[in-house]
Scaffold this active site. Structure first.
Site, PDB file in Angstrom:
ATOM      1  N   SER A 132       1.052  -0.682   0.167  1.00 56.03           N
ATOM      2  CA  SER A 132      -0.473  -0.123  -0.362  1.00 56.03           C
ATOM      3  C   SER A 132       1.171   1.564   0.329  1.00 56.03           C
ATOM      4  O   SER A 132       1.721   1.383   0.441  1.00 56.03           O
ATOM      5  CB  SER A 132      -0.715  -0.025   0.989  1.00 56.03           C
ATOM      6  N   TYR A 146      -2.455   0.897  10.314  1.00 51.62           N
ATOM      7  CA  TYR A 146      -2.549   0.515   9.392  1.00 51.62           C
ATOM      8  C   TYR A 146      -1.161   0.357   8.788  1.00 51.62           C
ATOM      9  O   TYR A 146      -0.775  -0.943   7.994  1.00 51.62           O
ATOM     10  CB  TYR A 146      -3.550   0.488   8.089  1.00 51.62           C
TER      11      TYR A 146
END
Length: 230
Positions: A132, A146
């Site tokens: 990501s 995250y």
């Protein structure tokens, strides 16, 4: 043993994973698809569908064993399964962090370890981690927890790349921002057409798997909006 290359794709039931499966099937790959609920998949012809749960430490080994028994080889591992817990690092507790590390870091590493002898035997093994942009920067407070896991996933991919280089194994971290999937829909009010499309992430993965050993790419950041660096 099949003559066609074989790829394992985790989290193949929907979103990016399902699109990667479609793209690789079109390119002639044989597929082993891992999902928590295999009955929900509509796999390409000839694909193996196997139960895979990133929270179950035995899941990766059993899936690899089933894949090797079915096809006789494993040439690529695409670690796509992942979760997001939208909390700050202050609001989150240890259980939240443990869950993210388990699913986003430990499970992909266990999967690669289990498949390692087959990737090495391939001579041109490939590992792709769907990381990501949150592994490249911390965009907001609620993406911070995250990001901790995705920074670790990015470092893990680099470590795999070093570990396998002399064996012909190449590893790449694909780092998208918002992708038009169910996960993104829960996190932003951006319209789907304004986000990166999962089909385009799949095209990039297919491209990576076809690169020769002498054209290895360590990271690919992908974004649908203009940021200072990404």
């Amino acid at each position: 043993m099949t003559d066609a290359r074989v790829a394992m794709i985790s989290g193949a039931g929907r979103g990016i994973g399902a699109e990667i499966a479609t793209a690789l099937a079109r390119a002639g790959w044989r597929l082993s698809l891992g999902a928590r609920d295999p009955a929900r998949l509509a796999p390409p012809e000839g694909a193996l569908v196997h139960r895979f749960d990133a929270r179950d430490p035995a899941s990766e080994r059993l899936w690899v064993e089933a894949t090797a028994a079915r096809f006789g080889r494993i040439d690529a591992v695409i670690a796509n399964a992942g979760i997001m817990i939208p909390k700050t690092v202050i609001a989150a507790d240890d259980a939240d962090l443990d869950d993210l590390i388990q699913v986003n870091v430990k499970s992909p590493l266990r999967l690669v370890r289990a498949a390692w002898p087959h990737l090495v035997a391939s001579g041109h093994g490939r590992v792709v981690t769907i990381a990501s942009l949150s592994g490249k920067r911390v965009k907001s407070a609620t993406s911070g927890l995250y990001a901790v896991s995705k920074f670790a996933a990015l470092a893990m991919t680099h470590a795999i790349r070093h570990a396998g280089w002399n064996e012909g194994v190449r590893a790449t971290a694909v780092c998208p921002g918002f992708v038009a999937t169910d996960m993104a829909a829960e996190l932003t009010n951006r319209p789907p057409e304004g986000m990166t499309q999962p089909q385009d992430v799949a095209r990039i993965v297919a491209f990576l798997l076809d690169l020769p050993d002498t054209a290895s790419i360590a990271e690919i950041p992908i974004n649908s909006t203009l940021e200072e660096n990404w």
